[in-house]
Design a protein around this motif. Structure first.
Motif, PDB file in Angstrom:
ATOM      1  N   ILE A  74      -3.551 -59.401  16.719  1.00  9.37           N
ATOM      2  CA  ILE A  74      -2.390 -59.324  17.208  1.00  9.37           C
ATOM      3  C   ILE A  74      -2.107 -57.786  16.816  1.00  9.37           C
ATOM      4  O   ILE A  74      -1.850 -57.242  15.846  1.00  9.37           O
ATOM      5  CB  ILE A  74      -1.213 -60.278  16.433  1.00  9.37           C
ATOM      6  N   ALA A  75      -1.814 -57.083  18.206  1.00 16.84           N
ATOM      7  CA  ALA A  75      -1.669 -55.674  18.063  1.00 16.84           C
ATOM      8  C   ALA A  75       0.047 -55.511  18.860  1.00 16.84           C
ATOM      9  O   ALA A  75       0.217 -56.020  19.661  1.00 16.84           O
ATOM     10  CB  ALA A  75      -2.568 -54.987  18.583  1.00 16.84           C
ATOM     11  N   LYS A  76       0.775 -54.548  18.136  1.00 13.95           N
ATOM     12  CA  LYS A  76       2.019 -54.158  18.780  1.00 13.95           C
ATOM     13  C   LYS A  76       1.624 -52.804  19.615  1.00 13.95           C
ATOM     14  O   LYS A  76       1.491 -51.827  18.898  1.00 13.95           O
ATOM     15  CB  LYS A  76       2.959 -54.058  17.742  1.00 13.95           C
ATOM     16  N   PRO A 153     -13.828 -48.838  29.688  1.00 14.97           N
ATOM     17  CA  PRO A 153     -13.620 -47.334  28.758  1.00 14.97           C
ATOM     18  C   PRO A 153     -12.571 -46.635  29.295  1.00 14.97           C
ATOM     19  O   PRO A 153     -11.839 -46.064  28.507  1.00 14.97           O
ATOM     20  CB  PRO A 153     -14.759 -46.422  28.584  1.00 14.97           C
ATOM     21  N   ALA A 154     -12.591 -46.609  30.650  1.00 15.29           N
ATOM     22  CA  ALA A 154     -11.191 -45.731  31.161  1.00 15.29           C
ATOM     23  C   ALA A 154     -10.116 -46.566  31.835  1.00 15.29           C
ATOM     24  O   ALA A 154      -9.071 -45.768  32.122  1.00 15.29           O
ATOM     25  CB  ALA A 154     -11.870 -45.169  32.665  1.00 15.29           C
ATOM     26  N   ASN A 155      -9.934 -47.828  31.532  1.00 17.30           N
ATOM     27  CA  ASN A 155      -8.926 -48.564  31.950  1.00 17.30           C
ATOM     28  C   ASN A 155      -8.716 -49.560  30.782  1.00 17.30           C
ATOM     29  O   ASN A 155      -9.026 -50.822  30.779  1.00 17.30           O
ATOM     30  CB  ASN A 155      -9.269 -49.260  33.245  1.00 17.30           C
ATOM     31  N   LEU A 156      -7.663 -49.218  29.974  1.00 15.80           N
ATOM     32  CA  LEU A 156      -7.307 -50.294  28.778  1.00 15.80           C
ATOM     33  C   LEU A 156      -5.968 -50.253  28.748  1.00 15.80           C
ATOM     34  O   LEU A 156      -5.162 -49.407  28.890  1.00 15.80           O
ATOM     35  CB  LEU A 156      -7.922 -50.056  27.285  1.00 15.80           C
ATOM     36  N   PRO A 157      -5.422 -51.752  28.401  1.00 19.23           N
ATOM     37  CA  PRO A 157      -3.949 -51.942  28.522  1.00 19.23           C
ATOM     38  C   PRO A 157      -3.230 -51.377  27.100  1.00 19.23           C
ATOM     39  O   PRO A 157      -1.868 -51.544  27.074  1.00 19.23           O
ATOM     40  CB  PRO A 157      -3.814 -53.366  28.567  1.00 19.23           C
ATOM     41  N   ILE A 158      -4.088 -50.876  26.210  1.00 18.72           N
ATOM     42  CA  ILE A 158      -3.591 -50.374  24.833  1.00 18.72           C
ATOM     43  C   ILE A 158      -3.517 -48.777  24.948  1.00 18.72           C
ATOM     44  O   ILE A 158      -4.488 -48.259  24.855  1.00 18.72           O
ATOM     45  CB  ILE A 158      -4.184 -50.796  23.710  1.00 18.72           C
ATOM     46  N   GLU A 159      -2.442 -48.157  24.743  1.00 18.35           N
ATOM     47  CA  GLU A 159      -2.372 -46.777  24.832  1.00 18.35           C
ATOM     48  C   GLU A 159      -3.204 -46.009  23.712  1.00 18.35           C
ATOM     49  O   GLU A 159      -3.057 -46.654  22.591  1.00 18.35           O
ATOM     50  CB  GLU A 159      -1.229 -45.962  24.973  1.00 18.35           C
ATOM     51  N   GLY A 160      -4.214 -45.444  23.774  1.00 20.11           N
ATOM     52  CA  GLY A 160      -5.038 -44.428  22.889  1.00 20.11           C
ATOM     53  C   GLY A 160      -6.144 -45.409  22.286  1.00 20.11           C
ATOM     54  O   GLY A 160      -6.918 -45.003  21.144  1.00 20.11           O
ATOM     55  N   ALA A 161      -6.239 -46.629  22.666  1.00 19.44           N
ATOM     56  CA  ALA A 161      -7.513 -47.495  22.220  1.00 19.44           C
ATOM     57  C   ALA A 161      -8.742 -47.048  22.946  1.00 19.44           C
ATOM     58  O   ALA A 161      -9.016 -46.197  24.004  1.00 19.44           O
ATOM     59  CB  ALA A 161      -7.359 -48.875  22.703  1.00 19.44           C
ATOM     60  N   GLU A 173     -20.524 -57.429  25.736  1.00 16.22           N
ATOM     61  CA  GLU A 173     -19.827 -57.704  24.676  1.00 16.22           C
ATOM     62  C   GLU A 173     -19.272 -56.250  24.475  1.00 16.22           C
ATOM     63  O   GLU A 173     -19.800 -55.049  24.254  1.00 16.22           O
ATOM     64  CB  GLU A 173     -20.330 -58.082  23.454  1.00 16.22           C
ATOM     65  N   GLY A 174     -17.786 -56.284  24.361  1.00 16.01           N
ATOM     66  CA  GLY A 174     -17.233 -54.961  23.925  1.00 16.01           C
ATOM     67  C   GLY A 174     -16.717 -54.807  22.489  1.00 16.01           C
ATOM     68  O   GLY A 174     -16.511 -55.746  21.873  1.00 16.01           O
ATOM     69  N   VAL A 175     -16.591 -53.615  22.121  1.00 15.96           N
ATOM     70  CA  VAL A 175     -16.221 -53.128  20.793  1.00 15.96           C
ATOM     71  C   VAL A 175     -14.857 -52.360  20.976  1.00 15.96           C
ATOM     72  O   VAL A 175     -14.931 -51.425  21.813  1.00 15.96           O
ATOM     73  CB  VAL A 175     -17.097 -52.410  20.078  1.00 15.96           C
ATOM     74  N   LEU A 176     -13.745 -52.635  20.263  1.00 14.32           N
ATOM     75  CA  LEU A 176     -12.452 -51.834  20.467  1.00 14.32           C
ATOM     76  C   LEU A 176     -12.331 -51.209  19.176  1.00 14.32           C
ATOM     77  O   LEU A 176     -12.458 -51.535  18.006  1.00 14.32           O
ATOM     78  CB  LEU A 176     -11.315 -52.772  20.803  1.00 14.32           C
ATOM     79  N   ILE A 177     -11.697 -49.751  19.555  1.00 14.92           N
ATOM     80  CA  ILE A 177     -11.057 -49.106  18.469  1.00 14.92           C
ATOM     81  C   ILE A 177      -9.728 -48.886  18.761  1.00 14.92           C
ATOM     82  O   ILE A 177      -9.390 -48.167  19.562  1.00 14.92           O
ATOM     83  CB  ILE A 177     -11.777 -47.688  17.949  1.00 14.92           C
ATOM     84  N   GLY A 183      -7.343 -45.611  12.251  1.00 16.19           N
ATOM     85  CA  GLY A 183      -8.186 -46.441  13.228  1.00 16.19           C
ATOM     86  C   GLY A 183      -8.716 -47.856  12.686  1.00 16.19           C
ATOM     87  O   GLY A 183      -8.920 -47.986  11.499  1.00 16.19           O
ATOM     88  N   VAL A 184      -8.825 -48.757  13.699  1.00 15.48           N
ATOM     89  CA  VAL A 184      -9.174 -50.244  13.428  1.00 15.48           C
ATOM     90  C   VAL A 184     -10.371 -50.538  14.309  1.00 15.48           C
ATOM     91  O   VAL A 184     -10.167 -50.375  15.659  1.00 15.48           O
ATOM     92  CB  VAL A 184      -8.008 -51.021  13.603  1.00 15.48           C
ATOM     93  N   LEU A 185     -11.401 -50.984  13.738  1.00 12.21           N
ATOM     94  CA  LEU A 185     -12.642 -51.273  14.419  1.00 12.21           C
ATOM     95  C   LEU A 185     -12.479 -52.912  14.714  1.00 12.21           C
ATOM     96  O   LEU A 185     -12.397 -53.458  13.904  1.00 12.21           O
ATOM     97  CB  LEU A 185     -13.702 -50.942  13.781  1.00 12.21           C
ATOM     98  N   VAL A 186     -12.587 -53.149  16.016  1.00 11.65           N
ATOM     99  CA  VAL A 186     -12.364 -54.819  16.309  1.00 11.65           C
ATOM    100  C   VAL A 186     -13.863 -55.166  17.050  1.00 11.65           C
ATOM    101  O   VAL A 186     -13.935 -54.644  18.032  1.00 11.65           O
ATOM    102  CB  VAL A 186     -11.260 -54.880  17.194  1.00 11.65           C
ATOM    103  N   THR A 187     -14.366 -56.146  16.579  1.00 11.53           N
ATOM    104  CA  THR A 187     -15.592 -56.537  16.996  1.00 11.53           C
ATOM    105  C   THR A 187     -15.467 -58.076  17.334  1.00 11.53           C
ATOM    106  O   THR A 187     -14.673 -58.588  16.823  1.00 11.53           O
ATOM    107  CB  THR A 187     -16.848 -56.235  16.396  1.00 11.53           C
TER     108      THR A 187
END
Length: 285
Positions: A74-76, A153-161, A173-177, A183-187
């Motif tokens: 859950i991210a704000k 990679p060029a279109n994400l709904p979280i600014e700066g992710a 499968e994607g990996v988010l930072i 920084g938070v690595l999400v797999t």
């Protein structure tokens, strides 16, 4: 000429196929057991750990012996909430999320975690549903009336992710930072975080714990053995893809690791993941 699909390959494709919307809403009408929200970064990031019953092993599955741990993030983002790889919760769990803010969107970065997605979407009909390119949505998806978008990679709904795609897999499968703290690595499945000692945990049945221990799943930041094996099942060598990819990940800016399986790893996360992967692949990562 199209190469013939082997029975082993077909089984893997079938495993990724989600139930139809109608089937999912019936199967997941009741949420599986899960914990309350756990704070990772105050006022920025939380996780919920729960369980998911694997539809395997026939009668053992029906008897409830095949559940494994599952984690959602859950991210704000500004004053709104983003749910990453969410699973169906109890009403109390949903209310805990709503107490944090309005749910803006639901992100899904792997086809593996989302069989119960229709139940989550139905609970948050106002939220956009974002998927990585390559995820096949279940039959009847349009009946949910949800706005569905494709992330890249060029279109994400979280600014700066940042989004990185695991190379060479037979599925996407994607990996988010995430840009929180350092920084938070999400797999999801490509890197997992299972207790290395105990077979069974609160959200991991004893049967699945024994299976995962024998299968080499346990460790801090271990590459999912089933994912690694799938490369050879499709005629590829995982060593041609994964060590280089993991080195890129470890060069990125992050200090917290959250997998789709297991608790958030906050202390010495990057060092722990590097050590685990170096031991697993027998090369410097």
């Amino acid at each position: 000429m199209t190469a013939e699909v082997t029975s082993e390959q077909q089984q893997l494709h079938d495993f990724l196929k989600n139930p139809s919307v109608e089937q999912a809403l019936e199967r997941y009408s009741k949420a599986y057991d899960h914990d309350p929200i756990e704070v990772v970064i105050p006022d920025k990031l939380w996780v919920i750990q729960g369980r998911f019953h694997m539809m395997i092993m026939g009668s053992l599955s029906k008897a409830g012996f095949t559940y494994v741990t599952r984690t959602m993030v859950i991210a704000k983002d500004g004053d709104q909430i983003v749910l990453i790889n969410p699973f169906h919760l109890s009403e109390d769990g949903y209310k805990q999320i709503e107490a944090l803010g309005s749910v803006k969107c639901l992100l899904r970065t792997s086809p593996n975690h989302g069989g119960d997605a229709p139940a989550v979407v139905k609970r948050f009909p106002q939220a956009e549903y974002w998927i990585v390119d390559g995820i096949t949505l279940p039959d009847g998806w349009t009946t949910l009336g949800v706005t569905t978008k494709t992330m890249s990679p060029a279109n994400l709904p979280i600014e700066g992710a940042e989004l990185l795609l695991v190379p060479g897999l037979f599925y996407t499968e994607g990996v988010l930072i995430l840009p929180y703290g350092e920084g938070v690595l999400v797999t999801v499945d490509i890197l997992q975080n299972h207790n290395k000692g105990a077979c069974a945990t609160k959200h991991n049945s004893y049967l699945m714990g024994v299976f995962m221990k024998a299968g080499g799943f346990q460790g801090k930041g271990r590459a999912g053995p089933a994912m690694v094996k799938s490369y050879s099942q499709f005629g590829k060598d995982p060593m041609d893809f994964l060590p280089a990819f993991f080195r890129i990940l470890l060069e990125k800016r992050w200090s917290i690791f959250i997998s789709g399986h297991g608790p958030a790893l906050v202390d010495n996360a990057k060092e722990s993941v590097r050590a685990t992967l170096t031991e697993q692949f027998k090369v410097d990562i």
